[in-house]
Design a protein around this motif. Sequence first.
Motif, mmCIF file in Angstrom:
data_model
loop_
_atom_site.group_PDB
_atom_site.id
_atom_site.type_symbol
_atom_site.label_atom_id
_atom_site.label_comp_id
_atom_site.label_asym_id
_atom_site.label_seq_id
_atom_site.Cartn_x
_atom_site.Cartn_y
_atom_site.Cartn_z
ATOM 1 N N ALA A 14 30.776 36.554 33.265
ATOM 2 C CA ALA A 14 31.240 36.159 31.938
ATOM 3 C C ALA A 14 32.709 36.524 31.740
ATOM 4 O O ALA A 14 33.480 35.739 31.174
ATOM 5 N N VAL A 15 33.103 37.704 32.227
ATOM 6 C CA VAL A 15 34.506 38.129 32.113
ATOM 7 C C VAL A 15 35.409 37.190 32.913
ATOM 8 O O VAL A 15 36.453 36.738 32.430
ATOM 9 N N VAL A 16 35.002 36.885 34.160
ATOM 10 C CA VAL A 16 35.804 35.976 34.990
ATOM 11 C C VAL A 16 35.882 34.592 34.345
ATOM 12 O O VAL A 16 36.952 33.974 34.303
ATOM 13 N N ALA A 17 34.753 34.102 33.816
ATOM 14 C CA ALA A 17 34.744 32.781 33.165
ATOM 15 C C ALA A 17 35.663 32.776 31.949
ATOM 16 O O ALA A 17 36.486 31.868 31.784
ATOM 17 N N GLY A 18 35.542 33.800 31.092
ATOM 18 C CA GLY A 18 36.388 33.857 29.903
ATOM 19 C C GLY A 18 37.861 33.949 30.251
ATOM 20 O O GLY A 18 38.699 33.257 29.652
ATOM 21 N N ALA A 19 38.193 34.782 31.233
ATOM 22 C CA ALA A 19 39.590 34.921 31.645
ATOM 23 C C ALA A 19 40.117 33.628 32.258
ATOM 24 O O ALA A 19 41.274 33.249 32.040
ATOM 25 N N THR A 20 39.261 32.923 33.010
ATOM 26 C CA THR A 20 39.685 31.667 33.635
ATOM 27 C C THR A 20 40.021 30.629 32.577
ATOM 28 O O THR A 20 41.067 29.972 32.640
ATOM 29 N N PHE A 21 39.143 30.466 31.583
ATOM 30 C CA PHE A 21 39.411 29.503 30.512
ATOM 31 C C PHE A 21 40.646 29.905 29.710
ATOM 32 O O PHE A 21 41.490 29.062 29.393
ATOM 33 N N ALA A 22 40.756 31.200 29.385
ATOM 34 C CA ALA A 22 41.900 31.659 28.593
ATOM 35 C C ALA A 22 43.218 31.443 29.336
ATOM 36 O O ALA A 22 44.201 30.969 28.746
ATOM 37 N N CYS A 23 43.245 31.737 30.625
ATOM 38 C CA CYS A 23 44.478 31.564 31.409
ATOM 39 C C CYS A 23 44.838 30.091 31.571
ATOM 40 O O CYS A 23 46.015 29.717 31.472
ATOM 41 N N TRP A 76 56.813 28.386 35.926
ATOM 42 C CA TRP A 76 55.491 27.928 35.505
ATOM 43 C C TRP A 76 54.639 27.577 36.728
ATOM 44 O O TRP A 76 53.451 27.921 36.786
ATOM 45 N N SER A 77 55.248 26.912 37.691
ATOM 46 C CA SER A 77 54.519 26.566 38.915
ATOM 47 C C SER A 77 54.058 27.829 39.643
ATOM 48 O O SER A 77 52.937 27.888 40.155
ATOM 49 N N ALA A 78 54.916 28.849 39.673
ATOM 50 C CA ALA A 78 54.529 30.118 40.303
ATOM 51 C C ALA A 78 53.375 30.759 39.540
ATOM 52 O O ALA A 78 52.439 31.298 40.143
ATOM 53 N N ALA A 79 53.408 30.678 38.210
ATOM 54 C CA ALA A 79 52.318 31.232 37.399
ATOM 55 C C ALA A 79 51.014 30.483 37.667
ATOM 56 O O ALA A 79 49.936 31.090 37.749
ATOM 57 N N ALA A 80 51.087 29.155 37.820
ATOM 58 C CA ALA A 80 49.881 28.357 38.093
ATOM 59 C C ALA A 80 49.283 28.715 39.454
ATOM 60 O O ALA A 80 48.061 28.838 39.595
ATOM 61 N N VAL A 81 50.142 28.901 40.457
ATOM 62 C CA VAL A 81 49.648 29.288 41.786
ATOM 63 C C VAL A 81 49.079 30.704 41.735
ATOM 64 O O VAL A 81 48.028 30.997 42.324
ATOM 65 N N GLY A 82 49.750 31.608 41.012
ATOM 66 C CA GLY A 82 49.232 32.966 40.846
ATOM 67 C C GLY A 82 47.878 32.973 40.158
ATOM 68 O O GLY A 82 46.969 33.732 40.538
ATOM 69 N N PHE A 83 47.711 32.113 39.157
ATOM 70 C CA PHE A 83 46.434 31.968 38.457
ATOM 71 C C PHE A 83 45.335 31.555 39.431
ATOM 72 O O PHE A 83 44.232 32.114 39.428
ATOM 73 N N VAL A 127 45.311 31.952 42.794
ATOM 74 C CA VAL A 127 45.058 33.012 43.789
ATOM 75 C C VAL A 127 44.285 34.170 43.164
ATOM 76 O O VAL A 127 43.285 34.649 43.720
ATOM 77 N N LEU A 128 44.707 34.619 41.985
ATOM 78 C CA LEU A 128 44.010 35.726 41.328
ATOM 79 C C LEU A 128 42.584 35.327 40.939
ATOM 80 O O LEU A 128 41.662 36.145 41.022
ATOM 81 N N GLY A 129 42.406 34.070 40.530
ATOM 82 C CA GLY A 129 41.068 33.593 40.186
ATOM 83 C C GLY A 129 40.130 33.616 41.377
ATOM 84 O O GLY A 129 38.977 34.051 41.269
ATOM 85 N N VAL A 130 40.620 33.162 42.530
ATOM 86 C CA VAL A 130 39.799 33.173 43.752
ATOM 87 C C VAL A 130 39.442 34.610 44.124
ATOM 88 O O VAL A 130 38.285 34.917 44.436
ATOM 89 N N LEU A 131 40.420 35.510 44.094
ATOM 90 C CA LEU A 131 40.168 36.912 44.440
ATOM 91 C C LEU A 131 39.159 37.549 43.483
ATOM 92 O O LEU A 131 38.254 38.286 43.905
ATOM 93 N N ALA A 132 39.292 37.261 42.180
ATOM 94 C CA ALA A 132 38.361 37.824 41.198
ATOM 95 C C ALA A 132 36.952 37.312 41.433
ATOM 96 O O ALA A 132 35.980 38.074 41.384
ATOM 97 N N LEU A 133 36.820 36.013 41.719
ATOM 98 C CA LEU A 133 35.491 35.451 41.938
ATOM 99 C C LEU A 133 34.854 36.002 43.210
ATOM 100 O O LEU A 133 33.663 36.319 43.238
#
Length: 194
Positions: A59-68, A158-165, A167-173
């Motif tokens: 739930a935390v990962v899902a909420g953070a993913t949608f928010a980001c 912005w592109s760097a932030a999108a790629v970071g999002f 990468v961090l999302g994959v690592l969190a999952l």
Amino acid sequence: GRPAPMLALSGSIAALLLTQTLLDAWVRRVDRRAGATLPRRAAHPVRLGWAALLGRPYAVVAGATFACAFALGVSALAVTEGTARYAAVVLLVAVTGVALVAVLQLRETLARPVVAEDEISLTADVVMRIEDARESYAPPVLWALPVVLLSGFAPGWWSAAAVGFLVLGVLALVAVHARTPSYAATARRAVGLR
């Protein structure tokens, strides 16, 4: 101009949500009829909440993913213009649509009646519910949307932030998958078989 495609996209999302709702209601009716024909129901029926099905880490990962994903859309909307601004609006509409579909799917998973004849079939039912709940928010779609819609239009940061999002999302999952008990173990605990 551009309002017409945006209206078409919004209309398509609304039609998808309506279709999903009608289909879910039909499936619930079929499940109830099937359950009524069983000689007996499970000895220990359970009412599962979202925390038991989805699990707090998911739930935390899902909420953070949608928010980001939403924050990326808003930031692109605020700092860009022209084509990039239009792409940012499309991104926000798409993220909202994905969020609404995920909420509807989770709601349906929670509301669907249990059709189980014994503890084995009850456990199998709960395993399928857990699997449906954890896959309903589809993080790869949310990771890909910002990059696909705004790549080449948004500023470099912005592109760097999108790629970071992404990468961090994959690592969190991956971390959540590694630290969370299997579907079967979670289901056994939920129905009291431990």
